[in-house]
Design an enzyme around this catalytic site. Structure first.
Site, PDB file in Angstrom:
ATOM      1  N   GLU A   1     -12.029 -26.689  27.921  1.00  0.00           N
ATOM      2  CA  GLU A   1     -11.887 -27.119  26.531  1.00  0.00           C
ATOM      3  C   GLU A   1     -12.617 -26.179  25.588  1.00  0.00           C
ATOM      4  O   GLU A   1     -12.164 -25.907  24.471  1.00  0.00           O
ATOM      5  CB  GLU A   1     -12.399 -28.557  26.363  1.00  0.00           C
ATOM      6  CG  GLU A   1     -11.494 -29.623  26.946  1.00  0.00           C
ATOM      7  CD  GLU A   1     -11.565 -29.719  28.468  1.00  0.00           C
ATOM      8  OE1 GLU A   1     -10.636 -30.294  29.072  1.00  0.00           O
ATOM      9  OE2 GLU A   1     -12.552 -29.212  29.053  1.00  0.00           O
TER      10      GLU A   1
ATOM     11  N   HIS B   1     -10.760 -41.701  30.338  1.00  0.00           N
ATOM     12  CA  HIS B   1      -9.454 -41.233  29.871  1.00  0.00           C
ATOM     13  C   HIS B   1      -8.768 -42.228  28.940  1.00  0.00           C
ATOM     14  O   HIS B   1      -7.555 -42.171  28.755  1.00  0.00           O
ATOM     15  CB  HIS B   1      -8.520 -40.954  31.061  1.00  0.00           C
ATOM     16  CG  HIS B   1      -8.970 -39.854  31.962  1.00  0.00           C
ATOM     17  ND1 HIS B   1      -9.991 -40.009  32.871  1.00  0.00           N
ATOM     18  CD2 HIS B   1      -8.543 -38.570  32.088  1.00  0.00           C
ATOM     19  CE1 HIS B   1     -10.164 -38.872  33.530  1.00  0.00           C
ATOM     20  NE2 HIS B   1      -9.299 -37.988  33.065  1.00  0.00           N
TER      21      HIS B   1
END
Length: 326
Positions: free
Chosen positions: A61, A130
């Site tokens: 990321e 998530h």
């Protein structure tokens, strides 16, 4: 174009429209190329625009957002995907400390016109790492615009506005809405960031919702209508800029306010909105303000438990009933 378009298809369509319009728009992220994205939200982009403009990245990321920042500072308009919004934590230094501050710290000499788009929210049993709705994380950072569309047409219109913005935009796409369908917007559809929409009119209470909570609020309003309580539903669409005017105008008609947010109650956007209403619209209120929000716990895998944590139609209905009787 078809008579209906899914939210999922609208993401790819919204990006494609901007890529066709402006050659400086590029995409980068994990599995967004030939794979079409893990949620199939970039399907068709690689085929149309090729590897020069649609880049698969390593699983980092920091690398994705760092590269996007550099590209934006040097004249491109990158659209970077972070697969799950929970993983914004992995590139938080760039998102909170670097990207939003460049324009300010250079006195406007350097802009960072980028979009960080990400799959957000729960309701699908993906578990604690998530499933989070993380708009409230971004809300704490000055210099970021925050968009969270609830309909396919808004996805396309707000994506256009986000890509064209000279300020960085965090664009939250709700996983629970990806399969939902709606009418496709016209070819040059742009929805100005920071403009809420009244999606149902009513005179008794104002429900302010965002993203997946908009259909929840609408369903609750439908049930309440059967009991003689007419709720007005405001889709906030954006947290920054925040359209307080539309909320206050609605409150002028209804005199009661309920915020419906998936963010945890603690530090959720509803708290900010309610405090502004207390400052600027206190005289409009005939009852206490209520917030229906997520519980302050990690999100469970089990459906029955997750439903206890995330706001539901029943929770909204019960809250409004109590407020109507106040």
């Amino acid at each position: 174009m078809a008579d209906v378009i899914s939210y999922r298809e609208a993401v790819a369509e919204g990006i494609a429209r901007e890529m066709r319009r402006d050659p400086s728009v590029v995409c980068l992220g994990e599995d967004i190329g030939e794979a079409g994205g893990v949620f199939k939200t970039t399907a068709g982009l690689f085929k149309e625009f090729g590897p020069e403009r649609v880049s698969d990245t390593p699983i980092s990321e920091q690398a994705i957002v760092g590269a996007a920042m550099g590209a934006a500072m040097t004249g491109m308009r990158p659209v970077a995907e972070i697969m799950f919004s929970d993983f914004l934590a992995c590139c938080w230094d760039y998102l909170a400390n670097e990207i939003p501050k460049v324009r300010y710290m250079t006195g406007g000499q350097v802009t960072v016109p980028l979009v960080v788009r990400t799959a957000n929210g729960g309701g699908l049993g993906f578990g604690a790492q998530h499933s989070q709705a993380t708009e409230n994380w971004a809300l704490t950072v000055p210099g970021l615009k925050i968009a969270a569309p609830a309909t396919p047409a808004d996805v396309i219109g707000m994506m256009a506005a986000a890509v064209r913005s000279d300020d960085p935009v965090v664009f939250f796409e709700h996983k629970g809405l990806l399969a939902s369908k709606g009418a496709p917007p016209p070819a040059d559809h742009v929805v100005e960031l920071g403009r809420a929409a009244v999606v149902r009119e009513g005179a008794d209470v104002t429900l302010v919702a965002l993203a997946s909570m908009v259909p929840v609020a609408l369903k609750a309003a439908e049930l309440l209508s059967g009991e003689g309580i007419e709720a007005e539903v405001v889709d906030l669409r954006c947290l920054v800029p925040l359209d307080v005017t539309t909320v206050l105008t609605s409150l002028g008609r209804t005199s009661r306010l309920v915020t419906v947010e998936e963010n945890p109650y603690q530090g959720g956007w509803g708290a900010t909105l309610v405090s502004v209403v207390a400052d600027e619209g206190f005289a409009l209120l005939d009852a206490p303000v209520r917030r229906v929000a997520g519980e302050c716990v990690p999100l469970p895998f089990a459906d029955a438990l997750e439903e206890r944590v995330i706001p539901t139609v029943d929770k909204v209905v019960a809250t409004v009933r109590g407020l109507a009787a106040y």
